[in-house]
Design an enzyme around this catalytic site. Structure first.
Site, short mmCIF file in Angstrom:
data_model
loop_
_atom_site.label_atom_id
_atom_site.label_comp_id
_atom_site.label_asym_id
_atom_site.label_seq_id
_atom_site.Cartn_x
_atom_site.Cartn_y
_atom_site.Cartn_z
N GLY A 143 -5.30 -17.53 19.35
CA GLY A 143 -5.08 -17.24 17.94
C GLY A 143 -4.79 -15.77 17.71
N ASP B 123 6.12 -9.99 21.75
CA ASP B 123 5.06 -9.30 22.49
C ASP B 123 5.64 -8.28 23.47
OD1 ASP B 123 2.86 -8.36 23.87
OD2 ASP B 123 1.80 -10.25 23.73
N ASP C 108 1.39 -18.43 25.14
CA ASP C 108 1.13 -17.96 23.78
C ASP C 108 2.09 -16.85 23.39
OD1 ASP C 108 -0.73 -16.81 25.86
OD2 ASP C 108 -1.00 -15.31 24.30
N ASN C 109 2.95 -16.41 24.32
CA ASN C 109 3.96 -15.40 24.03
C ASN C 109 5.37 -15.97 24.11
OD1 ASN C 109 2.05 -13.34 23.68
ND2 ASN C 109 2.00 -12.91 25.87
N ARG D 24 -5.60 -9.87 16.24
CA ARG D 24 -5.45 -8.58 15.57
C ARG D 24 -4.18 -8.56 14.72
NH1 ARG D 24 -3.00 -4.14 19.78
NH2 ARG D 24 -1.72 -5.51 21.05
N LYS E 48 0.30 -6.20 12.46
CA LYS E 48 -0.30 -6.24 13.79
C LYS E 48 -1.15 -4.98 13.98
CE LYS E 48 0.98 -6.92 18.65
NZ LYS E 48 2.11 -7.06 19.59
N ASP F 286 -11.92 -5.53 18.17
CA ASP F 286 -11.92 -4.82 16.90
C ASP F 286 -10.69 -5.11 16.05
OD1 ASP F 286 -9.89 -3.42 18.16
OD2 ASP F 286 -10.99 -1.52 18.30
N GLY F 287 -9.71 -5.82 16.61
CA GLY F 287 -8.53 -6.19 15.85
C GLY F 287 -7.59 -5.04 15.55
#
Length: 497
Positions: free
Chosen positions: A93, A265, A255-256, A96, A116, A128-129
């Site tokens: 998911g 990405d 996921d990319n 960040r 982002k 920490d995102g």
């Protein structure tokens, strides 16, 4: 009397929010105290129909820093899974990133507008995102460079400095990137539901993709098979383009991989300098899974994961579904081979392929490998050899051809003599297939270091302007075309997460 028209903020029409909430989680970006603008992509804003007056306003700064929610926006983080370096992770998911919403361009195209580095979400996994400044500048430069090369890609609309410190290997200034994409739906998005046995979720997502990206396929006899075939073809063509520019993605995890066929990405990616088919830059790719010459095969591997997720939709009979999937996957090799041949034919000035072209191309790569020839400069050297326009500028002493290459050129010339196009047509074809300027690792690193260490963004701005016109050489810009000196060579690239 002030007659200035008020700035108009983007109008969001977020169809993804119509999907069930297990597809995403609503999440607000975390505000920052001292947001300052770094850059705005005015050309992209015009294409998207975003008001330039708004883009440069304080309201836009606050929205794009995550401090304020734009009217009509309901920020969310998308859920997805993914195979990371071959190992399945069921819950990834947006850790960040916050999808602010979708905007519709004047010509009716729909794009995601995503922040982002805007803070943690329910998928942050104790992170920490945030994003350091370096990865934001890197993605901005690389994505815009890819766009200028006409490679399908996400785009960068803006970069904002947060004024905060982000802790990674060492403290670094923070920043937020505004990313634009046709959508952020990934192969891993389908895996998220498939691996939970949620066939209804897979079908809902497939129906959404068909409606949003491929509406002409809905009337197909088997629209889900048509969807699979379309994604396979797009991925094959995309990777063929990567290969043609010496681009190494670095993290080809599922996921990319976007369903729409755009590059996404730009963490540990890189354009190679000296040619090496086994080249790896990514610091986290310790086994070389995603090395340059492995990318085409990994593309098919990733498409196999999508096919597995779609199996229940292809046919109610599992054996028939598997047969349909295998047939679709076998077409990947055909699509890639044809696309790669077109890419290399364009680079070498050939208008119609002939049986021995592949052998000739392989001989060139063998010479490039043995002599560690720069990928980009070698092909641009061949453009210089084909040049007939008196205004053409060669890169002077930037490239030295070894004797083996001079011998190969005679074979190449004999092959060109059999081609029906004129010399002028050949020159134009080659010039538009072989850039002189790429986002070289050392130039990107110099721009990042100046910004992070000294707060000086001018090297970033200068490089960005050059990358917007990759095919137009001017001697005043020679330094941007040159290979790195020994002390400038970048051997490893990093994600920044």
């Amino acid at each position: 009397m002030n007659t200035q028209t008020p700035a108009t903020s983007p109008q969001f029409d977020t169809t993804f929010a119509s999907l069930p909430e297990r597809f995403y989680s609503y999440a607000q970006p975390i505000s920052v105290a001292n947001a300052t603008p770094i850059t705005h992509n005015q050309e992209l804003a015009q294409e998207l129909g975003i008001d330039l007056q708004w883009l440069t306003s304080d309201e836009a700064l606050q929205v794009l820093a995550g401090n304020q929610t734009a009217m009509g926006s309901a920020p969310m983080a998308q859920a997805y899974a993914g195979h990371q370096f071959g190992t399945f992770n069921p819950t990834l998911g947006d850790g960040r990133a916050h999808l602010l919403g979708e905007i519709v361009t004047p010509n009716g195209e729909r794009f995601d507008l995503q922040l982002k580095g805007s803070g943690p979400t329910p998928y942050s996994r104790r992170g920490d995102g945030r994003s350091p400044l370096g990865p934001v500048l890197r993605e901005y430069l690389l994505s815009e460079a890819m766009s200028a090369l006409n490679v399908p890609t996400t785009r960068s609309l803006a970069a904002v400095a947060t004024g905060e410190t982000v802790m990674r290997q060492s403290p670094a200034p923070g920043a937020v990137l505004t990313r634009i994409a046709p959508s952020h739906i990934r192969v891993g998005s389908f895996e998220f539901f498939s691996r939970q046995g949620d066939d209804a979720g897979v079908k809902t997502l497939a129906d959404y993709c068909l409606k949003r990206h491929f509406p002409t396929l809905i009337a197909s006899p088997n629209p889900y098979l048509a969807l699979l075939n379309e994604v396979i073809e797009r991925q094959a063509k995309l990777i063929a383009q990567w290969q043609g520019f010496g681009f190494i993605h670095g993290v080809m995890n599922t996921d990319n991989v976007l369903i729409c066929g755009a590059t996404v990405d730009y963490g540990p990616c890189a354009f190679m300098d000296d040619y090496d088919g086994d080249k790896v830059f990514s610091s986290i790719d310790r086994q070389g899974r995603y090395r340059y010459n492995q990318q085409p095969g990994i593309g098919q591997w990733n498409m196999t994961r999508l096919a597995e997720a779609l199996l229940p939709l292809l046919d109610s009979d599992s054996d028939k579904a598997i047969a349909l999937a295998q047939e679709a996957l076998s077409s990947y090799v055909t699509h890639y081979g044809a696309a790669y041949q077109r890419v290399m034919s364009n680079k070498l000035g050939m208008s119609k392929p002939q049986p021995d072209d592949q052998k000739l191309t392989q001989q060139l790569f063998t010479i490039m490998t043995e002599h560690k020839l720069d990928f980009t400069l070698c092909f641009r050297y061949l453009v210089d050899q084909a040049a007939i326009d008196e205004s053409h500028q060669s890169i002077e002493d930037a490239f030295s051809a070894p004797d083996e290459l001079l011998v190969w050129q005679k074979k190449w010339q004999l092959r060109l003599d059999k081609d029906p196009q004129t010399k002028a047509q050949r020159y134009e074809q080659m010039k538009l297939a072989n850039p002189v300027f790429i986002a070289r690792n050392h130039q990107v690193e110099l721009a990042i270091r100046a910004a992070e260490d000294q707060g000086d963004y001018q090297p970033f701005y200068n490089l960005l302007e050059v990358l917007k016109v990759p095919y137009n050489y001017h001697s005043a810009l020679k330094k941007f075309a040159l290979t790195p000196m020994a002390q400038e060579v970048v051997t490893h690239t990093f994600c920044g997460t």
